[in-house]
Write a protein that holds these residues in place. Structure first.
Motif, mmCIF file in Angstrom:
data_model
loop_
_atom_site.group_PDB
_atom_site.id
_atom_site.type_symbol
_atom_site.label_atom_id
_atom_site.label_comp_id
_atom_site.label_asym_id
_atom_site.label_seq_id
_atom_site.Cartn_x
_atom_site.Cartn_y
_atom_site.Cartn_z
ATOM 1 N N GLY A 95 -8.380 6.054 -7.134
ATOM 2 C CA GLY A 95 -7.090 5.618 -8.450
ATOM 3 C C GLY A 95 -6.240 4.168 -7.370
ATOM 4 O O GLY A 95 -5.870 3.217 -8.586
ATOM 5 N N GLY A 96 -6.860 3.232 -7.049
ATOM 6 C CA GLY A 96 -6.856 1.979 -6.709
ATOM 7 C C GLY A 96 -6.419 1.384 -5.746
ATOM 8 O O GLY A 96 -5.749 -0.387 -5.875
ATOM 9 N N SER A 97 -5.902 2.872 -4.685
ATOM 10 C CA SER A 97 -5.011 1.882 -3.706
ATOM 11 C C SER A 97 -6.448 0.656 -2.982
ATOM 12 O O SER A 97 -5.952 -0.399 -1.981
ATOM 13 C CB SER A 97 -4.956 2.595 -2.725
ATOM 14 N N TYR A 131 -4.825 0.379 7.542
ATOM 15 C CA TYR A 131 -3.475 -0.375 8.079
ATOM 16 C C TYR A 131 -1.954 -0.178 6.777
ATOM 17 O O TYR A 131 -1.168 0.455 7.361
ATOM 18 C CB TYR A 131 -3.372 -1.715 7.994
ATOM 19 N N SER A 132 -2.979 0.105 5.507
ATOM 20 C CA SER A 132 -1.742 0.409 4.972
ATOM 21 C C SER A 132 -1.809 2.072 3.954
ATOM 22 O O SER A 132 -1.445 2.611 3.499
ATOM 23 C CB SER A 132 -2.182 -0.434 3.383
ATOM 24 N N ALA A 170 1.887 7.629 5.447
ATOM 25 C CA ALA A 170 2.003 7.930 6.531
ATOM 26 C C ALA A 170 1.531 9.337 6.679
ATOM 27 O O ALA A 170 0.846 10.517 7.496
ATOM 28 C CB ALA A 170 3.104 8.423 6.982
ATOM 29 N N HIS A 171 1.233 10.183 5.247
ATOM 30 C CA HIS A 171 1.029 11.354 5.268
ATOM 31 C C HIS A 171 -0.449 11.702 4.821
ATOM 32 O O HIS A 171 -0.821 12.657 5.217
ATOM 33 C CB HIS A 171 2.089 12.231 3.571
ATOM 34 N N GLN A 172 -0.880 10.513 4.071
ATOM 35 C CA GLN A 172 -2.044 10.388 4.742
ATOM 36 C C GLN A 172 -2.590 11.538 5.667
ATOM 37 O O GLN A 172 -3.434 11.503 5.890
ATOM 38 C CB GLN A 172 -2.978 9.845 3.705
ATOM 39 N N GLN A 194 0.779 1.643 13.223
ATOM 40 C CA GLN A 194 -0.151 2.107 12.375
ATOM 41 C C GLN A 194 -0.655 0.698 12.476
ATOM 42 O O GLN A 194 -2.463 0.888 11.955
ATOM 43 C CB GLN A 194 0.022 2.612 10.917
ATOM 44 N N HIS A 195 -0.708 -0.974 13.331
ATOM 45 C CA HIS A 195 -0.941 -1.227 12.159
ATOM 46 C C HIS A 195 -1.986 -1.922 13.862
ATOM 47 O O HIS A 195 -2.436 -3.297 14.569
ATOM 48 C CB HIS A 195 -0.611 -2.563 12.461
#
Length: 381
Positions: free
Chosen positions: A38-40, A176-177, A180-182, A230-231
């Protein structure tokens, strides 16, 4: 162990900055269809890295492959690929993009067949070459020969098998981006992938038992650390590699398997739109509860080796194992009950009907029928 033949042909290219390797991994005489979600990848910089690496190549782009890729969308990509006469595919995104790309590769190679017929047949006899740049660890699709495809028209979701990717690039910095749910859903997927190859019959392979336990223990250990940071590159390396190792066929060689949770979860996704990883978090505690007697040995082994549960009667220890596994899913912020997703008995009955109509027999003992699936789901209301 049973007799087996194993060959995994995917070249794994792992680490930061490795997307640049595309320029040499893909021959310049190939016309490449690049598939996206979708474009992420435009927001996180992956798209720019891919385009830079392939600056000297002949490429065509297809956008819009959704989570739980739909055959209706993939048919459009097949049409584009045939019109453009592409001879290689590159999936850039998560497992859904790659799963969809595997079907595109099969449908382009077999233009006389409808894509959904290929899925329902269970295998792709022929595919054009394909590869991936993986940005969302979960499915293990980057190093296996399977794919799962949905059909919106019939509200069905099935898997098929074919070739392995020629290569897959995994750069942990691309995670990194991720929302959180994913990440939470993917961690559930990683753990249940391992469980469905491990939580079956004792005494089959010491090597594969320890391997599966190691991947599960790693995922459980790093989950709260990822939530906090997360990084952290080393954490995300473990996260990304765990997803690959959970389902690249290494831990299933010569042992029994039980994919009943995945098959039930697929129905929840197809009928109700539940995210795949969350569907597993809902179903799996019910599976091991209903099948606790036949899985007793492995439940006790896992409890002792991984969770440190060594006290109490066997039934008490099994109860604790099930509780701790469900607690892990809850710690990820995932639903573990159907009622949390507003799913009721009507959906349970429809899944039961579908399984019985297909004469489904799942699990290591082939005893998970529609009626057993109903018992599992009723425990998860």
């Amino acid at each position: 162990m049973f007799n087996f033949v194993f060959q995994n042909t995917t070249k794994l290219v792992f680490g930061r900055g490795q997307i640049a390797q595309l320029s040499s991994l893909i021959p310049t005489d190939k016309k490449v269809l690049i598939t996206f979600g979708g474009g992420s990848v435009k927001r996180n910089g992956v798209y720019d890295q891919v385009k830079k690496a392939l600056a000297g190549h002949n490429v065509v782009e297809f956008w819009g492959i959704e989570p739980n890729p739909a055959v209706e969308t993939l048919r459009k990509a097949v049409k584009l690929g045939l019109e453009e006469k592409v001879d290689m595919l590159l999936a850039v995104g998560g497992g859904s993009v790659l799963d969809g790309t595997k079907l595109i590769a099969a449908a382009i190679a077999q233009p006389n067949l409808d894509a959904w017929d290929i899925v329902k047949s269970g295998s792709a006899i022929k595919q054009i070459p394909f590869a991936s740049v993986m940005t969302l660890p979960a499915t293990g699709s980057e190093m296996n020969n399977g794919a799962v495809i949905s059909c919106h028209e019939t509200k069905e979701k099935f898997s098929f098998r074919g070739d392995y990717p020629e290569f897959s690039i995994l750069d942990p910095e691309t995670t990194y981006s991720l929302p959180a749910h994913q990440i939470a859903c993917s961690l559930a997927d990683i753990v249940v992938h391992c469980f469905e190859q491990y939580m079956t019959t004792t005494g089959q392979s010491r090597v594969l038992d320890r391997w599966a336990e190691g991947v599960i223990a790693t995922a459980m250990e790093i989950a709260p650390k990822i939530q906090a940071d997360q990084h952290n590159y080393d954490l995300m390396c473990d996260y990304m590699y765990s997803a690959t190792m959970a389902l690249n066929n290494f831990i299933r060689m010569g042992v029994t398997q039980d994919w009943s949770t995945h098959q039930i979860g697929h129905e929840l996704t197809a009928l109700c739109g539940v995210t795949h990883g969350e569907s597993l978090a809902i179903v799996y505690p019910g599976t091991i509860d209903v099948l606790r007697e036949q899985k007793k040995g492995k439940l006790l082994q896992f409890g002792s080796r991984v969770l440190g549960i060594n006290e109490g009667t066997e039934e008490e220890r099994i109860d604790k194992v099930i509780e701790k596994i469900e607690a892990f899913f809850k710690s990820l912020g995932l639903a573990t009950r159907l009622s949390e997703k507003k799913i009721g008995v009507d959906v349970v009955e429809e899944i039961t009907r579908r399984f019985n109509e297909r004469n489904v027999h799942l699990g290591e003992a082939q005893n998970v029928t529609g009626d057993v699936a109903r018992e599992i789901l009723m425990k998860r209301l």
